[in-house]
Write a protein that holds these residues in place. Sequence first.
Motif, PDB file in Angstrom:
ATOM      1  N   TYR A 116       1.065  -1.217  -0.080  1.00  0.00           N
ATOM      2  CA  TYR A 116      -0.010  -0.482  -0.228  1.00  0.00           C
ATOM      3  C   TYR A 116       0.946   0.997  -0.031  1.00  0.00           C
ATOM      4  O   TYR A 116       1.569   1.229   1.221  1.00  0.00           O
ATOM      5  N   LEU A 117       0.220   1.252  -0.949  1.00  0.00           N
ATOM      6  CA  LEU A 117       2.070   3.313  -0.911  1.00  0.00           C
ATOM      7  C   LEU A 117       0.721   4.539  -1.186  1.00  0.00           C
ATOM      8  O   LEU A 117      -0.248   5.109  -1.921  1.00  0.00           O
ATOM      9  N   GLY A 118       1.761   5.260   0.369  1.00  0.00           N
ATOM     10  CA  GLY A 118       0.636   6.706   0.240  1.00  0.00           C
ATOM     11  C   GLY A 118       0.896   8.143   0.225  1.00  0.00           C
ATOM     12  O   GLY A 118       2.764   7.973   0.290  1.00  0.00           O
ATOM     13  N   PHE A 119       0.571   8.698  -0.305  1.00  0.00           N
ATOM     14  CA  PHE A 119       2.089  10.047  -0.604  1.00  0.00           C
ATOM     15  C   PHE A 119       0.545  11.263  -1.206  1.00  0.00           C
ATOM     16  O   PHE A 119      -0.619  11.164  -1.515  1.00  0.00           O
ATOM     17  N   PRO A 120       0.588  12.487  -0.677  1.00  0.00           N
ATOM     18  CA  PRO A 120       0.358  13.550  -1.008  1.00  0.00           C
ATOM     19  C   PRO A 120       0.286  14.127  -2.822  1.00  0.00           C
ATOM     20  O   PRO A 120       1.222  13.696  -2.722  1.00  0.00           O
ATOM     21  N   ILE A 121      -0.419  14.678  -3.122  1.00  0.00           N
ATOM     22  CA  ILE A 121      -0.664  15.100  -4.543  1.00  0.00           C
ATOM     23  C   ILE A 121       0.442  16.638  -3.852  1.00  0.00           C
ATOM     24  O   ILE A 121      -0.232  17.163  -3.114  1.00  0.00           O
ATOM     25  N   TRP A 122       1.540  16.681  -5.265  1.00  0.00           N
ATOM     26  CA  TRP A 122       1.611  18.071  -4.890  1.00  0.00           C
ATOM     27  C   TRP A 122       2.459  18.611  -6.742  1.00  0.00           C
ATOM     28  O   TRP A 122       2.594  17.812  -7.230  1.00  0.00           O
ATOM     29  N   GLY A 123       1.379  19.695  -6.780  1.00  0.00           N
ATOM     30  CA  GLY A 123       1.704  20.220  -8.040  1.00  0.00           C
ATOM     31  C   GLY A 123       0.957  19.289  -8.866  1.00  0.00           C
ATOM     32  O   GLY A 123       1.951  19.221  -9.840  1.00  0.00           O
ATOM     33  N   THR A 124      -0.367  18.776  -9.094  1.00  0.00           N
ATOM     34  CA  THR A 124      -1.090  17.973  -9.406  1.00  0.00           C
ATOM     35  C   THR A 124      -0.290  16.699  -9.790  1.00  0.00           C
ATOM     36  O   THR A 124      -0.504  15.532 -11.258  1.00  0.00           O
ATOM     37  N   THR A 125       0.402  16.227  -9.324  1.00  0.00           N
ATOM     38  CA  THR A 125       1.354  14.115  -9.285  1.00  0.00           C
ATOM     39  C   THR A 125       2.146  13.997  -7.987  1.00  0.00           C
ATOM     40  O   THR A 125       1.938  15.191  -6.989  1.00  0.00           O
ATOM     41  N   ALA A 126       2.512  13.087  -8.298  1.00  0.00           N
ATOM     42  CA  ALA A 126       3.454  12.258  -7.187  1.00  0.00           C
ATOM     43  C   ALA A 126       4.336  12.986  -6.844  1.00  0.00           C
ATOM     44  O   ALA A 126       5.231  13.454  -7.608  1.00  0.00           O
ATOM     45  N   PRO A 127       4.697  13.196  -5.474  1.00  0.00           N
ATOM     46  CA  PRO A 127       6.229  14.028  -4.955  1.00  0.00           C
ATOM     47  C   PRO A 127       7.257  13.088  -6.009  1.00  0.00           C
ATOM     48  O   PRO A 127       7.229  11.919  -5.357  1.00  0.00           O
ATOM     49  N   SER A 128       8.087  13.978  -5.702  1.00  0.00           N
ATOM     50  CA  SER A 128       9.664  13.399  -6.502  1.00  0.00           C
ATOM     51  C   SER A 128      10.206  12.352  -5.551  1.00  0.00           C
ATOM     52  O   SER A 128      10.875  11.174  -6.070  1.00  0.00           O
ATOM     53  N   VAL A 129       9.766  12.422  -4.069  1.00  0.00           N
ATOM     54  CA  VAL A 129      10.779  11.204  -3.890  1.00  0.00           C
ATOM     55  C   VAL A 129      10.029   9.827  -3.671  1.00  0.00           C
ATOM     56  O   VAL A 129      10.295   8.642  -2.751  1.00  0.00           O
ATOM     57  N   ILE A 130       8.480   9.739  -3.505  1.00  0.00           N
ATOM     58  CA  ILE A 130       8.191   8.785  -4.520  1.00  0.00           C
ATOM     59  C   ILE A 130       8.072   7.813  -5.546  1.00  0.00           C
ATOM     60  O   ILE A 130       8.344   6.757  -5.631  1.00  0.00           O
ATOM     61  N   ARG A 131       8.471   8.154  -6.464  1.00  0.00           N
ATOM     62  CA  ARG A 131       9.482   8.140  -8.021  1.00  0.00           C
ATOM     63  C   ARG A 131      10.568   7.516  -7.088  1.00  0.00           C
ATOM     64  O   ARG A 131      11.381   6.403  -7.809  1.00  0.00           O
ATOM     65  N   SER A 132      11.836   8.094  -6.435  1.00  0.00           N
ATOM     66  CA  SER A 132      12.585   8.088  -5.544  1.00  0.00           C
ATOM     67  C   SER A 132      11.856   6.418  -5.239  1.00  0.00           C
ATOM     68  O   SER A 132      13.151   5.803  -4.698  1.00  0.00           O
ATOM     69  N   PHE A 133      11.030   6.435  -4.349  1.00  0.00           N
ATOM     70  CA  PHE A 133      10.745   4.823  -3.347  1.00  0.00           C
ATOM     71  C   PHE A 133      10.872   4.396  -4.368  1.00  0.00           C
ATOM     72  O   PHE A 133      11.113   2.707  -4.491  1.00  0.00           O
ATOM     73  N   LEU A 134      10.039   3.974  -5.266  1.00  0.00           N
ATOM     74  CA  LEU A 134       9.845   3.406  -6.433  1.00  0.00           C
ATOM     75  C   LEU A 134      11.155   2.645  -6.931  1.00  0.00           C
ATOM     76  O   LEU A 134      11.054   1.866  -7.639  1.00  0.00           O
ATOM     77  N   ARG A 135      11.850   3.847  -7.546  1.00  0.00           N
ATOM     78  CA  ARG A 135      12.843   3.241  -7.812  1.00  0.00           C
ATOM     79  C   ARG A 135      13.983   2.987  -6.996  1.00  0.00           C
ATOM     80  O   ARG A 135      14.707   1.577  -7.464  1.00  0.00           O
ATOM     81  N   ALA A 136      13.833   2.493  -5.981  1.00  0.00           N
ATOM     82  CA  ALA A 136      14.622   2.065  -5.261  1.00  0.00           C
ATOM     83  C   ALA A 136      13.929   0.719  -4.125  1.00  0.00           C
ATOM     84  O   ALA A 136      15.490  -0.673  -3.977  1.00  0.00           O
ATOM     85  N   HIS A 137      12.829  -0.112  -4.732  1.00  0.00           N
ATOM     86  CA  HIS A 137      12.323  -0.681  -4.400  1.00  0.00           C
ATOM     87  C   HIS A 137      11.259  -2.069  -5.885  1.00  0.00           C
ATOM     88  O   HIS A 137      10.494  -1.419  -6.640  1.00  0.00           O
TER      89      HIS A 137
END
Length: 197
Positions: free
Chosen positions: A115-136
């Motif tokens: 289950y992956l949770g995050f707030p919308i920042w500037g109409t998209t996922a925060p960059s830190v979510i991209r980092s998390f998905l790339r790392a796993h």
Amino acid sequence: MTSTKTISRRQALKGSLALPLAAGMGSLTTGTGPASATGRTSSLVAYFTRTGNTRLIATQIARAQGATLFQIVPRDPYPEDYEEQVAQAEDERRRAYLPPLRGTVPDFDGFDTVYLGFPIWGTTAPSVIRSFLRAHDMSGKRLAPFVTHGGYGLGSSLAVVAEQAPGARLADAFSKECDQERETLREVTQWLDGTAR
């Protein structure tokens, strides 16, 4: 005449949410539901939060599913000031910058559902979510996004998740315009009931 102090639902929720954080940011906390024979659950709730709204949902999911809870934390914290944080988020998005994480999930391969949770920042996922998905590596895992927003909807966030986790089996997302905690908890419970299949 005896006086009694009434604690609001908000105060009670804030108190209960502080408990999982005692283990430290970027660390794992196991939910209270059923675990595997090894003591490990097969579900992970990974979340990034700025104001605590996403944490509220993450904590409920972890409790209801007996899941392991993991807070996604950038190595370098975002500014406390909202305007500075927005400017940094826009700069990261423009440069396609992937902020380093403070930590990753140990033994990530052992989880079947994320289950992956995050707030919308500037109409998209925060960059830190991209980092998390790339790392796993999400290949073969069931990935269920839950998203908080301030009224503008999901934007391109689900496309970002699909792009960064191409091998995952994406479940329907839960999204919530953040307002009252009681309504949020009721809707998350309904969503969880629907994803149990």
